[in-house]
Enzyme design. Structure first.
Site, PDB file in Angstrom:
ATOM      1  N   ASP A  78      -1.829  37.401  58.165  1.00 29.36           N
ATOM      2  CA  ASP A  78      -3.342  38.394  57.582  1.00 29.36           C
ATOM      3  C   ASP A  78      -2.919  39.915  56.851  1.00 29.36           C
ATOM      4  O   ASP A  78      -1.590  39.933  56.455  1.00 29.36           O
ATOM      5  CB  ASP A  78      -3.885  39.403  59.193  1.00 29.36           C
TER       6      ASP A  78
ATOM      7  N   TYR B 167     -16.740  33.895  64.716  1.00 28.85           N
ATOM      8  CA  TYR B 167     -16.029  35.171  64.660  1.00 28.85           C
ATOM      9  C   TYR B 167     -17.329  35.347  63.264  1.00 28.85           C
ATOM     10  O   TYR B 167     -17.154  34.402  62.228  1.00 28.85           O
ATOM     11  CB  TYR B 167     -14.572  34.860  64.025  1.00 28.85           C
TER      12      TYR B 167
ATOM     13  N   ASP C  75      -6.108  40.742  68.375  1.00 29.43           N
ATOM     14  CA  ASP C  75      -5.161  41.306  67.465  1.00 29.43           C
ATOM     15  C   ASP C  75      -5.918  43.041  67.559  1.00 29.43           C
ATOM     16  O   ASP C  75      -7.085  43.163  67.185  1.00 29.43           O
ATOM     17  CB  ASP C  75      -4.643  41.049  66.305  1.00 29.43           C
TER      18      ASP C  75
ATOM     19  N   ARG D 187      -6.609  33.478  61.323  1.00 33.31           N
ATOM     20  CA  ARG D 187      -5.894  33.992  60.280  1.00 33.31           C
ATOM     21  C   ARG D 187      -4.870  31.799  59.609  1.00 33.31           C
ATOM     22  O   ARG D 187      -4.651  31.926  58.168  1.00 33.31           O
ATOM     23  CB  ARG D 187      -4.566  34.051  60.765  1.00 33.31           C
TER      24      ARG D 187
END
Length: 297
Positions: free
Chosen positions: A82, A68, A40, A181
């Site tokens: 988010d 991550y 993203d 998310r």
């Protein structure tokens, strides 16, 4: 002529994955560029870019496990799960009475291992041919089906209290298709205070690490991994002779050679270190599943 290769790029915030591909095309002077796994615009970190014939390797990277680093904000739920969305709920002060280190740890544990996860409605998943986020922006209500994913590590690294919220810094190892998310949303929901993601950085894709990546400003003249070197990191490397390489390129099988593979597929590498292609087992034989163009020489 541009040589096929794999380029590791550290994407900055504010750019789409397509933006990075476009810049790579300009830097390398070729249209044949692709990436393995979207990030993203808010997210930073590792993009695996394929150039020229090495784009054929991306299909073997897309499904790799990933790592991550993220920050989850408890106490606020947003429209996008988010920080790019609008805050739709904020936890009242009495809701925090039930949030303790023990409950946070239990919430994280419940979202670890094999889990069923509902992706965010603003994800890039296609619904009847259109991206879910496009449908949401058009005012449609989108509810995506749950999918099975594996979160093999979900560790809390640090926490910071704010005015009406609690930020958790976490690190996550997960299977392809996992939405961080959604982990933030579900952790907050389970604790009764809501949650969303405020920062996300991808540090690993399969065997590739962001520490080895170049910045977006260093694309010109950036070194790439050769297709052979990259394939040998992604898959089992199968050294082949010049005769075997020629046979594979001509569609012939390597008769009785299946026992040379540990798994179902491998990267056939010739004596010069070039990637011949990807081979697979067919009974007792090995057969080419994908051939690379032969290096000019």
């Amino acid at each position: 002529m541009v040589s096929p290769g794999i380029l590791l790029v550290d994407k900055p915030a504010g750019l789409t994955s397509h933006d990075v591909v476009a810049r790579t095309r300009r830097a390398f002077g070729t249209r044949k560029v692709g990436h393995a796994g979207t990030l993203d615009p808010m997210a930073t970190g590792l993009l695996v870019i394929g150039i020229e014939g090495a784009t054929r390797l991306l299909t073997y990277v897309v499904g790799a496990d990933k790592t991550y680093e993220a920050t989850i904000r408890l106490g606020q739920r947003t429209s996008t799960d988010d920080a790019e969305g609008e805050i739709v709920t904020a936890a009242p002060s009495d809701a925090w009475e039930h949030v303790s280190p023990e409950r946070i740890a239990a919430g994280i544990a419940a979202l670890s291992g094999p889990i069923s996860q509902v992706p965010s409605s603003v994800s890039a998943i296609k619904v009847d041919g259109r991206r879910a986020y496009d449908r949401v922006r058009a005012g449609e209500e989108v509810v995506l089906a749950a999918r099975d994913v594996v979160v093999s590590r979900f560790d809390l690294l640090a926490e910071r209290s704010g005015d009406g919220y609690l930020d958790l810094d976490v690190i996550v190892d997960c299977s392809s298709g996992t939405y961080i998310r959604s982990l933030a949303r579900d952790l907050g929901a389970g604790l009764g205070v809501g949650g969303h993601l405020t920062a996300l950085r991808r540090t690993r894709v399969g065997p590739f690490e962001v520490a080895d990546a170049v910045s977006i400003d260093a694309l010109e003249g950036a070194a790439t991994l050769t297709a052979g070197a990259a394939a040998a990191r992604i898959l089992q490397a199968l050294p082949v002779t010049a005769e075997e390489a020629r046979d594979l390129r001509h569609g012939k099988r390597l008769v009785g050679q299946a026992e040379r593979l540990d798994g179902a597929i491998a990267a056939a590498i010739d004596e010069q270190g070039d990637l011949v292609g990807i081979v697979e087992k067919r009974g007792a034989d090995l057969k080419s599943a994908m051939n690379m163009p032969e290096a000019a020489g």
